[in-house]
Write a protein that holds these residues in place. Structure first.
Motif, short mmCIF file in Angstrom:
data_model
loop_
_atom_site.label_atom_id
_atom_site.label_comp_id
_atom_site.label_asym_id
_atom_site.label_seq_id
_atom_site.Cartn_x
_atom_site.Cartn_y
_atom_site.Cartn_z
N THR A 117 0.85 -1.19 0.00
CA THR A 117 0.00 0.00 0.00
C THR A 117 0.88 1.23 0.00
O THR A 117 1.87 1.30 0.74
CB THR A 117 -0.92 0.03 1.23
OG1 THR A 117 -1.64 -1.20 1.32
CG2 THR A 117 -1.91 1.18 1.14
N ALA A 118 0.52 2.22 -0.82
CA ALA A 118 1.29 3.46 -0.88
C ALA A 118 0.35 4.65 -0.80
O ALA A 118 -0.68 4.68 -1.48
CB ALA A 118 2.11 3.53 -2.16
N THR A 139 4.22 -2.52 3.64
CA THR A 139 4.28 -3.90 3.14
C THR A 139 3.80 -4.85 4.24
O THR A 139 4.19 -4.71 5.40
CB THR A 139 5.71 -4.27 2.74
OG1 THR A 139 6.20 -3.30 1.80
CG2 THR A 139 5.76 -5.65 2.11
N GLU A 140 2.95 -5.82 3.85
CA GLU A 140 2.37 -6.75 4.83
C GLU A 140 2.54 -8.19 4.36
O GLU A 140 2.52 -8.47 3.15
CB GLU A 140 0.88 -6.48 5.01
CG GLU A 140 0.52 -5.07 5.39
CD GLU A 140 -0.98 -4.85 5.33
OE1 GLU A 140 -1.72 -5.45 6.14
OE2 GLU A 140 -1.43 -4.08 4.45
N SER A 539 -5.43 -8.69 -6.08
CA SER A 539 -6.39 -7.61 -5.81
C SER A 539 -5.67 -6.28 -5.97
O SER A 539 -4.48 -6.14 -5.65
CB SER A 539 -6.96 -7.72 -4.39
OG SER A 539 -5.93 -7.62 -3.42
N ALA A 540 -6.39 -5.29 -6.46
CA ALA A 540 -5.80 -3.97 -6.66
C ALA A 540 -6.87 -2.91 -6.40
O ALA A 540 -8.02 -3.06 -6.82
CB ALA A 540 -5.25 -3.82 -8.07
N ASN A 541 -6.48 -1.86 -5.69
CA ASN A 541 -7.36 -0.71 -5.43
C ASN A 541 -6.59 0.55 -5.76
O ASN A 541 -5.41 0.69 -5.43
CB ASN A 541 -7.80 -0.65 -3.96
CG ASN A 541 -8.63 -1.84 -3.56
OD1 ASN A 541 -9.41 -2.35 -4.33
ND2 ASN A 541 -8.44 -2.28 -2.32
N PHE A 542 -7.29 1.49 -6.37
CA PHE A 542 -6.71 2.81 -6.63
C PHE A 542 -7.73 3.85 -6.21
O PHE A 542 -8.91 3.77 -6.61
CB PHE A 542 -6.36 2.99 -8.11
CG PHE A 542 -5.85 4.37 -8.44
CD1 PHE A 542 -4.50 4.68 -8.29
CD2 PHE A 542 -6.72 5.36 -8.90
CE1 PHE A 542 -4.04 5.95 -8.58
CE2 PHE A 542 -6.25 6.62 -9.19
CZ PHE A 542 -4.92 6.93 -9.04
N SER A 543 -7.32 4.81 -5.37
CA SER A 543 -8.27 5.83 -4.94
C SER A 543 -7.62 7.21 -4.94
O SER A 543 -6.41 7.36 -4.69
CB SER A 543 -8.81 5.52 -3.54
OG SER A 543 -7.78 5.55 -2.57
N HIS A 577 -3.09 0.20 -3.80
CA HIS A 577 -3.00 -1.01 -2.99
C HIS A 577 -2.96 -2.23 -3.91
O HIS A 577 -3.78 -2.36 -4.82
CB HIS A 577 -4.19 -1.11 -2.05
CG HIS A 577 -4.21 -2.36 -1.23
ND1 HIS A 577 -3.61 -2.47 0.00
CD2 HIS A 577 -4.75 -3.59 -1.47
CE1 HIS A 577 -3.79 -3.68 0.49
NE2 HIS A 577 -4.47 -4.38 -0.39
N LEU A 578 -2.00 -3.12 -3.66
CA LEU A 578 -1.87 -4.35 -4.43
C LEU A 578 -1.73 -5.52 -3.46
O LEU A 578 -0.91 -5.47 -2.54
CB LEU A 578 -0.65 -4.29 -5.35
CG LEU A 578 -0.33 -5.56 -6.14
CD1 LEU A 578 -1.42 -5.85 -7.17
CD2 LEU A 578 1.03 -5.46 -6.81
#
Length: 584
Positions: A117-118, A139-140, A539-543, A577-578
């Protein structure tokens, strides 16, 4: 396993009642005869949970209210067995490798998961358990194993996080210590809650035992010790008392693994627990508040026998301090404190002369209509006592919040179906504050850490004094889903109202007008997707988020400034987020 036992020994040392109960659970593991079984708990927000809730919208919620999570894997398997249509991976049963030992027990592996996540400008994140998404990269890793039998289940799935935690602009209402250094506490209400606006000035690493537990069970009853996060109630985005917004706390518990059915009455699900929330490293209040905490909590859900898709629930959490780190049987009984202050004073005594405690209560409901592929849900939250039933009926909004929402599957061309989710959450006190004091939710004058664990709110991620409106639409196809979402969040409007109330306003703003153009509001638009490719779930999120009036820098400054000519001081944050999970 040794780490789990050590935590509980340290937290409840010299407590005879609880020590006997917990060690009885643990000792059952050693000499017991084990029999073949295949079940374990499912981590919150795992793809199995998403599959399960989708199938409830299709088949109904008779087998689980889905209001007492984590959910057991055997519940998931029941729903997946009901499917007669092929929805691609949404009909596929995901099972990790299992190894059976002489029909006594099985060992399995949790699918390993890595997430990145950035944030570009400021910390931004929610419902991420032990992680805290600061500015920069985070990083997780999560993974582990489970061992299960007919009567005993052991899980070990730790959560390991590295947070870059880059420097960002400090909001205005962050106080300094006596040496002029920044205090890493909550913005505006720092003395009332353990919720740092930033976790120190440097990068750091976090380790949590996560979904680790030892539990014994018989049919639909279980008991044990655990560090797993919990999600209570029906809300999809923001449950008001118990969520996975913070790391799971060490706790012992007794509860159900599925509905307990009583003929001609209905079915029940519950969990009762004793938990030990932990302070962040930046909780710097006076010595009288530097104590171990204990949280007694219960979640009870009921479904009438004539309406198995209707679920009515009650949750309650009570925080107190442990004297000398010792838990007593009396503190285990705090969960039975009366709900009305008139009765509380009769049985316990006035609040000012008894041992401090902080009560949080909520009522929730969920109604699933499989014929229409829709569910509606809601929750009512109360952060203190009403004097009596008359007071409760006359002023139900005093120190209260609420949430309601719905989900619907829409079967349409091009994909298997679309899922629409709308949820409204309000944790901002109402206008009653003009005549009757109201507190910041999740805070307490006597229990200064508030409703937190490791510096993050255990309840709704939006935090005290805030409200939000969320809408998301996702399209589901053979190999995954893709969707869009939007959210508006008023960030702690309670602080804005309280601050403005005490301003020395210019004459033109003394007749009911104040600084109504500088309140903190975030507006987020985003896209998200999940894809299955050769045993990998990606999974990928962009906001994109516009943070209106970030920092609250110019609150209360007038001098001829008004809504027509003020200078906005906004920020923009981009989050990416990836996540990658390997499904064996």
């Amino acid at each position: 396993m040794k780490n789990i036992i050590y935590i509980f020994q340290n937290k409840i040392r010299r407590s005879r009642v609880v020590s006997i109960a917990i060690w009885s659970v643990l000792l059952l593991i050693l000499p017991g005869t084990w029999f073949s079984a295949s079940s374990q708990t499912i981590p919150i927000d795992d793809i199995k949970e998403e599959q399960l809730r989708i199938h409830q919208l299709i088949h109904g919620s008779e087998y689980s209210s889905f209001t007492n999570r984590p959910t057991w894997n055997h519940i998931y398997l029941k729903y997946m067995d009901l499917d007669s249509d092929d929805y691609g991976i949404w009909s596929r049963v995901f099972q990790s490798p299992q190894y059976e030992y002489k029909s006594y027990f099985k060992v399995g592996i949790y699918s390993p998961n890595v997430e990145f996540t950035a944030n570009s400008s400021v910390p931004y994140g929610e419902n991420n358990e032990a992680a805290w998404y600061g500015k920069g990269f985070n990083t997780e890793f999560q993974g582990g194993f489970w061992l299960t039998s007919d009567f005993v289940t052991i899980t070990f799935r730790p959560h390991i996080i590295s947070q870059q935690n880059l420097e960002f602009d400090v909001p205005r209402f962050i106080p300094l210590d006596q040496d002029g250094n920044i205090r890493y506490i909550a913005e505006g209400i720092g003395n009332s809650i353990d919720r740092p606006f930033r976790f120190g000035p440097d990068s750091f690493q976090t380790f949590s035992l996560g979904y680790s537990s030892v539990r014994v069970h018989y049919k639909n009853i279980e008991a044990g010790v655990s560090t797993e996060p919990m999600w209570w109630g029906a809300n999809v985005k923001y449950p008001l008392i118990m969520s996975n917004n913070a790391a799971g706390m060490p706790h012992f518990f007794i509860g159900t693994r599925g509905p307990l059915k009583v003929p001609y009455v209905g079915s029940f699900e519950f969990k009762w627990l004793g938990g030990f929330p932990e302070d962040s490293d930046y909780f710097d209040q006076e010595i009288q508040y530097q104590k171990d905490r204990f949280m007694n909590a219960v979640n009870l859900s009921y479904s009438p026998f004539f309406a198995s898709n209707v679920h009515l629930g009650l949750t309650r959490a009570i925080h107190t301090y442990l004297d000398g780190g010792v838990l007593t049987s009396e503190e285990l009984g705090y969960i039975f404190d009366p709900f009305l202050y008139k009765n509380f004073e009769k049985t316990r005594g006035p609040v000012g002369i008894i041992k401090p405690r902080n009560h949080l209560n909520s009522l929730y409901a969920r109604w699933v209509w499989p014929q229409s592929n829709i569910e509606i849900y809601g929750e009512y939250f109360r952060d203190d006592f009403a004097w009596d039933t008359r007071d409760l009926l006359m002023e139900p909004r005093h120190n209260s919040g609420y949430a309601f929402g719905f989900q619907k599957l829409i079967f349409a061309p091009l994909v298997h179906f679309y899922k629409l989710n709308v949820e409204l959450t309000n944790m901002t006190p109402g206008y009653l504050d003009e005549v009757r004091p109201q507190s910041y939710y999740y805070t307490d004058d006597a229990i200064r850490q508030g409703h937190t664990n490791r510096g993050q709110v255990i309840g709704a991620a939006i935090g005290p004094g805030s409200n939000s409106q969320f809408a998301g639409l996702d399209a589901y196809f053979d190999t995954g889903r893709i969707g869009i979402f939007a959210r508006r969040m008023a960030d702690n409007n309670h602080f804005h109202y309280e601050y403005d109330r005490f301003l020395n306003r210019p004459a033109e703003f003394r007749q009911g007008f104040g600084d109504y153009w500088r309140n903190r509001t975030d507006l987020t638009f985003g896209a998200r997707g999940l894809f299955y490719y050769q045993n990998f779930l990606i999974s990928a999120n962009f906001s994109w988020t516009k943070l209106f009036n970030y920092g609250r820098y110019n609150y209360g400054e007038f001098g001829g400034i008004n809504i027509k000519n003020f200078e906005p001081m906004d920020k923009t944050n981009v989050q990416f987020h990836l996540g990658v999970t390997y499904q064996f």
